[in-house]
Motif scaffolding. Structure first.
Motif, PDB file in Angstrom:
ATOM      1  N   ALA A 163       0.826  -1.083  -0.201  1.00 18.20           N
ATOM      2  CA  ALA A 163       0.014  -0.081   0.125  1.00 18.20           C
ATOM      3  C   ALA A 163       0.805   1.142  -0.047  1.00 18.20           C
ATOM      4  O   ALA A 163       0.608   2.215  -0.792  1.00 18.20           O
ATOM      5  N   ALA A 164       1.962   1.021   0.742  1.00 21.77           N
ATOM      6  CA  ALA A 164       2.592   2.340   0.797  1.00 21.77           C
ATOM      7  C   ALA A 164       3.662   2.524  -0.735  1.00 21.77           C
ATOM      8  O   ALA A 164       4.009   3.811  -0.807  1.00 21.77           O
ATOM      9  N   PRO A 209      -3.201   8.053  -8.877  1.00 21.46           N
ATOM     10  CA  PRO A 209      -4.344   6.894  -8.882  1.00 21.46           C
ATOM     11  C   PRO A 209      -3.945   5.680  -9.184  1.00 21.46           C
ATOM     12  O   PRO A 209      -4.847   4.800  -9.702  1.00 21.46           O
ATOM     13  N   GLY A 210      -2.808   5.312  -8.588  1.00 22.18           N
ATOM     14  CA  GLY A 210      -2.255   3.801  -8.825  1.00 22.18           C
ATOM     15  C   GLY A 210      -3.335   2.748  -8.708  1.00 22.18           C
ATOM     16  O   GLY A 210      -4.121   2.710  -7.596  1.00 22.18           O
ATOM     17  N   LEU A 211      -2.887   1.824  -9.328  1.00 24.07           N
ATOM     18  CA  LEU A 211      -3.730   0.333  -9.180  1.00 24.07           C
ATOM     19  C   LEU A 211      -3.045  -0.645  -9.014  1.00 24.07           C
ATOM     20  O   LEU A 211      -1.867  -1.000  -9.312  1.00 24.07           O
ATOM     21  N   GLN A 249      -7.640   0.325  -5.990  1.00 22.89           N
ATOM     22  CA  GLN A 249      -7.195   1.775  -6.508  1.00 22.89           C
ATOM     23  C   GLN A 249      -7.095   2.788  -5.595  1.00 22.89           C
ATOM     24  O   GLN A 249      -8.020   3.284  -4.790  1.00 22.89           O
ATOM     25  N   ALA A 250      -5.868   3.640  -5.533  1.00 17.74           N
ATOM     26  CA  ALA A 250      -5.554   4.976  -4.686  1.00 17.74           C
ATOM     27  C   ALA A 250      -6.521   5.976  -5.015  1.00 17.74           C
ATOM     28  O   ALA A 250      -6.736   6.484  -6.142  1.00 17.74           O
ATOM     29  N   ARG A 251      -7.320   6.456  -3.934  1.00 15.95           N
ATOM     30  CA  ARG A 251      -8.166   7.629  -4.296  1.00 15.95           C
ATOM     31  C   ARG A 251      -7.290   8.793  -4.586  1.00 15.95           C
ATOM     32  O   ARG A 251      -6.489   9.047  -3.899  1.00 15.95           O
ATOM     33  N   THR A 252      -7.816   9.527  -5.319  1.00 17.39           N
ATOM     34  CA  THR A 252      -7.342  10.855  -5.843  1.00 17.39           C
ATOM     35  C   THR A 252      -7.881  11.877  -4.790  1.00 17.39           C
ATOM     36  O   THR A 252      -8.741  11.757  -4.293  1.00 17.39           O
ATOM     37  N   LYS A 274      -8.809 -18.760   3.006  1.00 21.60           N
ATOM     38  CA  LYS A 274      -8.364 -17.811   4.232  1.00 21.60           C
ATOM     39  C   LYS A 274      -7.600 -16.729   3.572  1.00 21.60           C
ATOM     40  O   LYS A 274      -7.855 -15.511   4.022  1.00 21.60           O
ATOM     41  N   ALA A 275      -6.582 -16.979   2.733  1.00 26.19           N
ATOM     42  CA  ALA A 275      -5.727 -16.218   2.234  1.00 26.19           C
ATOM     43  C   ALA A 275      -6.738 -15.097   1.440  1.00 26.19           C
ATOM     44  O   ALA A 275      -6.304 -13.866   1.415  1.00 26.19           O
ATOM     45  N   THR A 276      -7.702 -15.469   0.782  1.00 26.86           N
ATOM     46  CA  THR A 276      -8.479 -14.822  -0.366  1.00 26.86           C
ATOM     47  C   THR A 276      -9.366 -13.469   0.651  1.00 26.86           C
ATOM     48  O   THR A 276      -9.275 -12.594   0.241  1.00 26.86           O
ATOM     49  N   ALA A 277      -9.747 -14.151   1.744  1.00 29.56           N
ATOM     50  CA  ALA A 277     -10.554 -13.300   2.581  1.00 29.56           C
ATOM     51  C   ALA A 277      -9.612 -12.254   3.261  1.00 29.56           C
ATOM     52  O   ALA A 277      -9.983 -11.148   3.683  1.00 29.56           O
ATOM     53  N   GLN A 278      -8.306 -12.638   3.615  1.00 27.23           N
ATOM     54  CA  GLN A 278      -7.513 -11.801   4.634  1.00 27.23           C
ATOM     55  C   GLN A 278      -7.096 -10.778   3.528  1.00 27.23           C
ATOM     56  O   GLN A 278      -7.069  -9.566   3.894  1.00 27.23           O
ATOM     57  N   VAL A 279      -6.546 -10.807   2.230  1.00 28.89           N
ATOM     58  CA  VAL A 279      -6.491  -9.906   1.414  1.00 28.89           C
ATOM     59  C   VAL A 279      -7.614  -8.792   1.089  1.00 28.89           C
ATOM     60  O   VAL A 279      -7.354  -7.774   1.099  1.00 28.89           O
ATOM     61  N   ILE A 280      -8.645  -9.432   0.811  1.00 28.13           N
ATOM     62  CA  ILE A 280     -10.125  -8.607   0.657  1.00 28.13           C
ATOM     63  C   ILE A 280     -10.262  -7.687   1.826  1.00 28.13           C
ATOM     64  O   ILE A 280     -10.626  -6.210   1.600  1.00 28.13           O
ATOM     65  N   GLU A 281     -10.129  -8.208   3.026  1.00 29.33           N
ATOM     66  CA  GLU A 281     -10.676  -7.458   4.214  1.00 29.33           C
ATOM     67  C   GLU A 281      -9.609  -6.478   4.527  1.00 29.33           C
ATOM     68  O   GLU A 281      -9.671  -5.337   4.740  1.00 29.33           O
ATOM     69  N   PHE A 282      -8.328  -6.785   4.229  1.00 25.80           N
ATOM     70  CA  PHE A 282      -7.376  -5.812   4.512  1.00 25.80           C
ATOM     71  C   PHE A 282      -7.712  -4.315   3.570  1.00 25.80           C
ATOM     72  O   PHE A 282      -7.520  -3.172   4.225  1.00 25.80           O
ATOM     73  N   TRP A 283      -7.991  -4.684   2.422  1.00 21.85           N
ATOM     74  CA  TRP A 283      -7.792  -3.376   1.545  1.00 21.85           C
ATOM     75  C   TRP A 283      -9.316  -2.733   1.865  1.00 21.85           C
ATOM     76  O   TRP A 283      -9.447  -1.629   1.509  1.00 21.85           O
ATOM     77  N   GLU A 284     -10.179  -3.453   2.064  1.00 18.42           N
ATOM     78  CA  GLU A 284     -11.604  -2.876   2.417  1.00 18.42           C
ATOM     79  C   GLU A 284     -11.398  -2.202   3.733  1.00 18.42           C
ATOM     80  O   GLU A 284     -12.349  -1.012   3.768  1.00 18.42           O
ATOM     81  N   GLN A 285     -10.664  -2.370   4.513  1.00 18.82           N
ATOM     82  CA  GLN A 285     -10.333  -1.381   5.752  1.00 18.82           C
ATOM     83  C   GLN A 285      -9.397  -0.099   5.566  1.00 18.82           C
ATOM     84  O   GLN A 285      -9.178   0.516   6.277  1.00 18.82           O
ATOM     85  N   GLN A 286      -8.831  -0.095   4.306  1.00 17.47           N
ATOM     86  CA  GLN A 286      -7.953   1.089   3.892  1.00 17.47           C
ATOM     87  C   GLN A 286      -9.003   2.311   3.105  1.00 17.47           C
ATOM     88  O   GLN A 286      -9.277   2.049   2.051  1.00 17.47           O
ATOM     89  N   GLY A 287      -9.105   3.353   3.952  1.00 10.00           N
ATOM     90  CA  GLY A 287      -9.880   4.298   3.722  1.00 10.00           C
ATOM     91  C   GLY A 287      -9.460   4.989   2.374  1.00 10.00           C
ATOM     92  O   GLY A 287     -10.141   5.772   1.452  1.00 10.00           O
ATOM     93  N   ASP A 288      -8.048   4.819   1.769  1.00 14.00           N
ATOM     94  CA  ASP A 288      -7.669   5.809   0.796  1.00 14.00           C
ATOM     95  C   ASP A 288      -7.736   5.045  -0.568  1.00 14.00           C
ATOM     96  O   ASP A 288      -6.974   5.269  -1.475  1.00 14.00           O
ATOM     97  N   PHE A 289      -8.352   3.794  -0.520  1.00 14.08           N
ATOM     98  CA  PHE A 289      -8.314   2.947  -1.711  1.00 14.08           C
ATOM     99  C   PHE A 289      -9.698   2.476  -1.731  1.00 14.08           C
ATOM    100  O   PHE A 289     -10.520   2.295  -0.928  1.00 14.08           O
ATOM    101  N   SER A 290     -10.157   2.726  -3.144  1.00 16.19           N
ATOM    102  CA  SER A 290     -11.337   1.985  -3.444  1.00 16.19           C
ATOM    103  C   SER A 290     -11.205   0.290  -3.900  1.00 16.19           C
ATOM    104  O   SER A 290     -10.167  -0.021  -4.568  1.00 16.19           O
TER     105      SER A 290
END
Length: 241
Positions: free
Chosen positions: A186-187, A192-194, A238-241, A205-221
């Motif tokens: 993420a860093a 607007p990087g993708l 995608q990083a929000r502008t 398990k891995a799929t859920a962890q990846v999705i949950e992580f990004w859904e918790q990042q407010g700077d990304f859609s």
């Protein structure tokens, strides 16, 4: 493994072992049938597939979805359709090859821990030899950690698009679904990087962890694109502008 493929495919398929390479991580085999060329990592799971009579047709549904997302980003965001692309995990390099011919001025960096993967991709799957495609034999986790420390645009580790398709012969290694790795990734992403992930429902398990992580990042859609037939999910972050 050839005997097992024959049992699965039937006598008419007649799989032929084209090349076989063993390194410290195990066996890699290139296998031809009458219509396809495939890469295997010592199991019956195909890592890459190329249609011999239609080499510019992507072999897997999830690859087409990744390719569609890359093209859409290039059209919407990148100047002159030249996004800088980094692919973590290479396989036969078929996705990189498609991107090169669709976006011929776009520089790509391909990262894989196995040097022989690059040799097989060049020799058997048509990955072009060009200065625009740089190959790095390096652990993807280490590469991302280094890139996260060098986020200045002057460094060659700054990319517009990251593609994460990291699987060994069985599944995605645990490290690539852990928060530590994902935070570092993420860093690396500036608006607007993708970031595109190939996720597999078989590794729930891995799929859920990846999705949950990004859904918790407010700077990304976050948008999911499930495949119809294979159980893969392409996750677009995608990083929000």
């Amino acid at each position: 493994m050839i005997k097992a493929l024959k049992r699965l495919a039937g006598k008419s398929a007649k799989p032929e072992l084209v090349d076989c390479v063993r390194d410290e991580y195990g066996l890699m085999q290139v296998v031809d049938t009458a219509t396809t060329r495939s890469l295997y990592f010592n199991t019956l799971v195909e890592q890459s597939r190329q249609f011999l009579h239609a080499p510019m047709t992507l072999g897997f549904e999830y690859q087409q979805s990744l390719f569609d997302r890359i093209l859409a980003f290039a059209q919407d965001h990148a100047v002159s359709n030249t996004p800088k692309i980094c692919m973590l995990g290479v396989g036969g390099g078929t996705l990189a090859t498609h991107c090169h011919y669709a976006l011929p001025a776009a520089p790509q960096t391909l990262v894989d821990i196995r040097e022989s993967v690059f040799d097989l991709a060049h020799d058997y799957f048509g990955l072009p030899h060009t200065p625009l495609i740089q190959t790095k034999c390096q652990d993807a986790e280490a590469f991302v950690y280094e890139a996260a420390q060098n986020s200045d645009p002057a460094f060659d580790t700054v990319f517009d698009i990251w593609v994460v398709d990291l699987y060994d012969q069985h599944t995605m290694p645990d490290a690539f679904s852990e928060p530590g790795f994902l935070h570092q990734l993420a860093a690396c992403v500036k608006p607007p990087g993708l970031v595109l992930f190939n996720l597999w429902c078989g590794n729930a398990k891995a799929t859920a962890q990846v999705i949950e992580f990004w859904e918790q990042q407010g700077d990304f859609s976050v948008t999911s694109y499930p495949t119809v037939n294979t159980g893969n999910i392409v996750l677009a972050v995608q990083a929000r502008t």
